[in-house]
Design a protein around this motif. Sequence first.
Motif, PDB file in Angstrom:
ATOM      1  N   ALA A   9       0.827  -1.222   0.000  1.00 54.12           N
ATOM      2  CA  ALA A   9       0.000   0.000   0.000  1.00 54.12           C
ATOM      3  C   ALA A   9       0.856   1.265   0.000  1.00 54.12           C
ATOM      4  CB  ALA A   9      -0.936  -0.005   1.209  1.00 54.12           C
ATOM      5  N   GLY A  10       2.148   1.110  -0.291  1.00 57.45           N
ATOM      6  CA  GLY A  10       3.063   2.257  -0.301  1.00 57.45           C
ATOM      7  C   GLY A  10       3.157   2.902  -1.676  1.00 57.45           C
ATOM      8  N   TYR A  11       4.168   3.767  -1.809  1.00 58.36           N
ATOM      9  CA  TYR A  11       4.371   4.538  -3.052  1.00 58.36           C
ATOM     10  C   TYR A  11       4.569   3.604  -4.257  1.00 58.36           C
ATOM     11  CZ  TYR A  11       7.002   7.686  -6.218  1.00 58.36           C
ATOM     12  OH  TYR A  11       7.458   8.388  -7.298  1.00 58.36           O
ATOM     13  N   ASN A  32       0.703  -2.702   7.200  1.00 58.69           N
ATOM     14  CA  ASN A  32       0.171  -2.190   8.481  1.00 58.69           C
ATOM     15  C   ASN A  32      -0.299  -0.740   8.341  1.00 58.69           C
ATOM     16  OD1 ASN A  32       2.516  -0.710   8.429  1.00 58.69           O
ATOM     17  ND2 ASN A  32       3.108  -1.154  10.539  1.00 58.69           N
ATOM     18  N   LEU A  33      -0.309  -0.237   7.120  1.00 58.51           N
ATOM     19  CA  LEU A  33      -0.799   1.128   6.831  1.00 58.51           C
ATOM     20  C   LEU A  33      -0.141   2.144   7.767  1.00 58.51           C
ATOM     21  CD1 LEU A  33      -4.529   0.189   6.112  1.00 58.51           C
ATOM     22  CD2 LEU A  33      -2.630   0.356   4.505  1.00 58.51           C
ATOM     23  N   TYR A  34       1.157   2.128   7.719  1.00 58.08           N
ATOM     24  CA  TYR A  34       2.002   2.949   8.596  1.00 58.08           C
ATOM     25  C   TYR A  34       1.653   4.433   8.508  1.00 58.08           C
ATOM     26  CZ  TYR A  34       6.489   4.560  10.579  1.00 58.08           C
ATOM     27  OH  TYR A  34       7.457   5.152  11.342  1.00 58.08           O
ATOM     28  N   PHE A  53      -4.434  -6.762   6.821  1.00 60.70           N
ATOM     29  CA  PHE A  53      -3.872  -5.720   7.688  1.00 60.70           C
ATOM     30  C   PHE A  53      -2.989  -6.405   8.732  1.00 60.70           C
ATOM     31  CE2 PHE A  53      -4.308  -2.941  11.483  1.00 60.70           C
ATOM     32  CZ  PHE A  53      -3.720  -1.807  10.960  1.00 60.70           C
ATOM     33  N   GLU A  54      -1.690  -6.304   8.552  1.00 59.66           N
ATOM     34  CA  GLU A  54      -0.767  -7.036   9.441  1.00 59.66           C
ATOM     35  C   GLU A  54       0.590  -6.344   9.436  1.00 59.66           C
ATOM     36  OE1 GLU A  54       0.150  -8.770  12.135  1.00 59.66           O
ATOM     37  OE2 GLU A  54      -1.487 -10.114  11.530  1.00 59.66           O
ATOM     38  N   ASP A  55       1.327  -6.578  10.493  1.00 63.37           N
ATOM     39  CA  ASP A  55       2.671  -6.011  10.633  1.00 63.37           C
ATOM     40  C   ASP A  55       3.690  -7.099  10.295  1.00 63.37           C
ATOM     41  OD1 ASP A  55       5.170  -5.139  11.873  1.00 63.37           O
ATOM     42  OD2 ASP A  55       3.950  -3.585  12.816  1.00 63.37           O
ATOM     43  N   LEU A  75       8.076  -5.437  -0.070  1.00 62.56           N
ATOM     44  CA  LEU A  75       8.236  -3.978  -0.184  1.00 62.56           C
ATOM     45  C   LEU A  75       8.144  -3.294   1.175  1.00 62.56           C
ATOM     46  CD1 LEU A  75       5.842  -3.016  -3.169  1.00 62.56           C
ATOM     47  CD2 LEU A  75       8.240  -3.644  -3.294  1.00 62.56           C
ATOM     48  N   ALA A  76       7.592  -3.992   2.180  1.00 64.77           N
ATOM     49  CA  ALA A  76       7.365  -3.334   3.476  1.00 64.77           C
ATOM     50  C   ALA A  76       8.680  -2.794   4.015  1.00 64.77           C
ATOM     51  CB  ALA A  76       6.753  -4.315   4.473  1.00 64.77           C
ATOM     52  N   GLY A  77       8.643  -1.571   4.471  1.00 66.74           N
ATOM     53  CA  GLY A  77       9.876  -1.012   4.995  1.00 66.74           C
ATOM     54  C   GLY A  77       9.680   0.345   5.617  1.00 66.74           C
ATOM     55  N   LEU A  78      10.674   0.732   6.424  1.00 66.02           N
ATOM     56  CA  LEU A  78      10.821   2.143   6.759  1.00 66.02           C
ATOM     57  C   LEU A  78      11.775   2.658   5.695  1.00 66.02           C
ATOM     58  CD1 LEU A  78      11.059   2.286  10.649  1.00 66.02           C
ATOM     59  CD2 LEU A  78       9.055   2.273   9.147  1.00 66.02           C
ATOM     60  N   VAL A  79      11.280   3.525   4.845  1.00 64.27           N
ATOM     61  CA  VAL A  79      11.995   3.837   3.603  1.00 64.27           C
ATOM     62  C   VAL A  79      12.620   5.231   3.676  1.00 64.27           C
ATOM     63  CG1 VAL A  79      11.816   3.925   1.103  1.00 64.27           C
ATOM     64  CG2 VAL A  79      10.404   2.316   2.396  1.00 64.27           C
ATOM     65  N   GLY A  80      13.902   5.263   3.404  1.00 62.85           N
ATOM     66  CA  GLY A  80      14.644   6.511   3.405  1.00 62.85           C
ATOM     67  C   GLY A  80      15.504   6.637   4.653  1.00 62.85           C
ATOM     68  N   LEU A 164      17.246  -0.092  -7.271  1.00 61.59           N
ATOM     69  CA  LEU A 164      16.520   1.013  -7.892  1.00 61.59           C
ATOM     70  C   LEU A 164      17.271   2.329  -7.759  1.00 61.59           C
ATOM     71  CD1 LEU A 164      12.833   0.406  -6.693  1.00 61.59           C
ATOM     72  CD2 LEU A 164      14.053  -0.610  -8.625  1.00 61.59           C
ATOM     73  N   ALA A 165      17.223   3.086  -8.848  1.00 62.21           N
ATOM     74  CA  ALA A 165      17.640   4.484  -8.810  1.00 62.21           C
ATOM     75  C   ALA A 165      16.596   5.262  -8.002  1.00 62.21           C
ATOM     76  CB  ALA A 165      17.730   5.008 -10.229  1.00 62.21           C
ATOM     77  N   THR A 166      16.806   6.565  -7.833  1.00 63.99           N
ATOM     78  CA  THR A 166      15.810   7.387  -7.129  1.00 63.99           C
ATOM     79  C   THR A 166      14.536   7.439  -7.962  1.00 63.99           C
ATOM     80  OG1 THR A 166      17.531   8.694  -6.111  1.00 63.99           O
ATOM     81  CG2 THR A 166      15.345   9.708  -6.250  1.00 63.99           C
TER      82      THR A 166
HETATM   83  N1  LIG Z   1      10.868   4.794  -3.684  1.00 69.80           N
HETATM   84  C1  LIG Z   1      12.150   4.614  -3.947  1.00 69.80           C
HETATM   85  O1  LIG Z   1      12.840   5.517  -4.464  1.00 69.80           O
HETATM   86  C2  LIG Z   1      12.802   3.284  -3.650  1.00 69.80           C
HETATM   87  C3  LIG Z   1      14.081   3.078  -4.149  1.00 69.80           C
HETATM   88  C4  LIG Z   1      14.699   1.887  -3.867  1.00 69.80           C
HETATM   89  C5  LIG Z   1      14.063   0.906  -3.135  1.00 69.80           C
HETATM   90  N2  LIG Z   1      12.810   1.126  -2.656  1.00 69.80           N
HETATM   91  C6  LIG Z   1      12.218   0.054  -1.855  1.00 69.80           C
HETATM   92  O2  LIG Z   1      10.885  -0.219  -2.276  1.00 69.80           O
HETATM   93  C7  LIG Z   1      10.080  -0.554  -1.156  1.00 69.80           C
HETATM   94  C8  LIG Z   1       8.852   0.336  -1.120  1.00 69.80           C
HETATM   95  O3  LIG Z   1       9.233   1.697  -1.054  1.00 69.80           O
HETATM   96  P1  LIG Z   1       8.175   2.870  -1.192  1.00 69.80           P
HETATM   97  O4  LIG Z   1       8.846   3.999  -1.874  1.00 69.80           O
HETATM   98  O5  LIG Z   1       6.909   2.320  -1.735  1.00 69.80           O
HETATM   99  O6  LIG Z   1       7.990   3.285   0.361  1.00 69.80           O
HETATM  100  P2  LIG Z   1       6.670   3.615   1.196  1.00 69.80           P
HETATM  101  O7  LIG Z   1       7.154   4.202   2.483  1.00 69.80           O
HETATM  102  O8  LIG Z   1       5.717   4.415   0.376  1.00 69.80           O
HETATM  103  O9  LIG Z   1       6.013   2.190   1.436  1.00 69.80           O
HETATM  104  C9  LIG Z   1       6.370   1.323   2.487  1.00 69.80           C
HETATM  105  C10 LIG Z   1       5.140   0.502   2.793  1.00 69.80           C
HETATM  106  O10 LIG Z   1       5.476  -0.402   3.851  1.00 69.80           O
HETATM  107  C11 LIG Z   1       4.425  -0.382   4.817  1.00 69.80           C
HETATM  108  N3  LIG Z   1       4.993  -0.761   6.105  1.00 69.80           N
HETATM  109  C12 LIG Z   1       5.876  -0.065   6.885  1.00 69.80           C
HETATM  110  N4  LIG Z   1       6.158  -0.750   8.006  1.00 69.80           N
HETATM  111  C13 LIG Z   1       5.451  -1.912   7.938  1.00 69.80           C
HETATM  112  C14 LIG Z   1       5.317  -3.028   8.800  1.00 69.80           C
HETATM  113  N5  LIG Z   1       5.984  -3.085   9.966  1.00 69.80           N
HETATM  114  N6  LIG Z   1       4.495  -4.045   8.448  1.00 69.80           N
HETATM  115  C15 LIG Z   1       3.792  -3.987   7.283  1.00 69.80           C
HETATM  116  N7  LIG Z   1       3.895  -2.939   6.408  1.00 69.80           N
HETATM  117  C16 LIG Z   1       4.713  -1.922   6.738  1.00 69.80           C
HETATM  118  C17 LIG Z   1       3.897   1.048   4.782  1.00 69.80           C
HETATM  119  O11 LIG Z   1       2.582   1.151   5.304  1.00 69.80           O
HETATM  120  C18 LIG Z   1       3.954   1.329   3.296  1.00 69.80           C
HETATM  121  O12 LIG Z   1       2.771   0.935   2.655  1.00 69.80           O
HETATM  122  C19 LIG Z   1      10.967  -0.396   0.084  1.00 69.80           C
HETATM  123  O13 LIG Z   1      11.424  -1.681   0.453  1.00 69.80           O
HETATM  124  C20 LIG Z   1      12.097   0.460  -0.398  1.00 69.80           C
HETATM  125  O14 LIG Z   1      13.290   0.228   0.315  1.00 69.80           O
HETATM  126  C21 LIG Z   1      12.164   2.288  -2.907  1.00 69.80           C
END
Ligand SMILES: NC(=O)c1ccc[n+]([C@@H]2O[C@H](COP(=O)([O-])OP(=O)(O)OC[C@H]3O[C@@H](n4cnc5c(N)ncnc54)[C@H](O)[C@@H]3O)[C@@H](O)[C@H]2O)c1
Length: 310
Positions: A9-11, A32-34, A53-55, A75-80, A164-166
């Motif tokens: 559900a992220g970017y 988990n819709l952080y 809906f789960e962590d 894809l789940a992560g604390l990103v950045g 991935l690039a930016t």
């Molecule tokens: N956007 C970029 O430029 C980029 C570049 C390289 C890699 N990535 C990787 O792609 C993935 C997604 O990135 P994004 O840009 O969509 O980030 P984002 O922050 O938009 O999405 C992260 C998602 O993870 C969920 N999440 C966070 N903690 C969670 C938990 N404990 N349990 C379940 N879900 C959880 C959030 O709710 C969110 O939907 C990441 O792993 C990131 O490292 C992104």
Amino acid sequence: MKILITGGAGYLGSAIVPRLINKNYNVTVIDNLYFKQFTLHDMFKYENFEFIFEDVRNFKIVNDIAKQFDVVIPLAGLVGAPLCDLHPIDAVKINQTAVEELCNTLSKETKMIIPVTNSGYGISKPDEICTEDTKLNPISIYGKTKVAAEKVTMERGNAVSFRLATVFGVTSRMRTDLLVNNFVLEAVKNKYLKIFEGHFMRNYIHVQDVARVMLYAIENFDKLKNNSYNFGLEDANLSKIQLANFIKKYVPDLVIEESKHGRDPDQRNYTVSNKKIIATGFKFKYSLDLGVRELIKAYKMLPEKNFSNL
Ligand SMILES: NC(=O)c1ccc[n+]([C@@H]2O[C@H](COP(=O)([O-])OP(=O)(O)OC[C@H]3O[C@@H](n4cnc5c(N)ncnc54)[C@H](O)[C@@H]3O)[C@@H](O)[C@H]2O)c1
């Protein structure tokens, strides 16, 4: 084919999920819709979409669910880097340990496709072009957790990773903390960009091409598997100042000022070769030019500041 996407559900997920659903794959998202986001609302009408809906730190629950799938995309992560610096313990658990747990639990038959960041290359040597063989040198907690997650995934095997690039472009879970998205926002709203480390080179990629390469990896898995691929536009290795001037073409009254103060927490300064993925037959579709124009249009509508990861 049943596909599980954690953090869907992220970017990135907001671009990837609709693309896979439209191709009739069965897609389940665990998130988990952080950010308290409600981004996949257009998906619920599809029979082939499920949401849990789960962590991902609830390792046992998530791993038991994951066993039922043919493909897992974590894809789940604390990103950045800034968000990870604020929550270092959670960052390790979510970005790294959760992936390690998945790798230890899933059968070897399950395919894994993982996006990581090319900030893993850190500062490269002058004139060096980073290929997939270049030594990784992550600097931030974020970079280190992503490099560790990639390592364990590739060691497990039956996996593909994309460095991935930016990423830039608009999705329904918008992020304005990413460099291109942020520069265009500042250009449109304030007509002013203050840039530190302006000579630092970065590589860029449109979010829809990221979604396309995920589909490409699912459909060409045997050809790509057990490899890591840099994933950015070959013609978009630009310094921050070059990027700002690129944006100025469309925002002529933009004032660009270089500052001696400020530091990129990832110290990303590198030129990246993306020839390996191109050699497999993948064709990029979305240019930086298109992305900048898309963002300018979108910021007429999106209120500012609500969409940063920090
Ligand atoms: N956007 C970029 O430029 C980029 C570049 C390289 C890699 N990535 C990787 O792609 C993935 C997604 O990135 P994004 O840009 O969509 O980030 P984002 O922050 O938009 O999405 C992260 C998602 O993870 C969920 N999440 C966070 N903690 C969670 C938990 N404990 N349990 C379940 N879900 C959880 C959030 O709710 C969110 O939907 C990441 O792993 C990131 O490292 C992104």
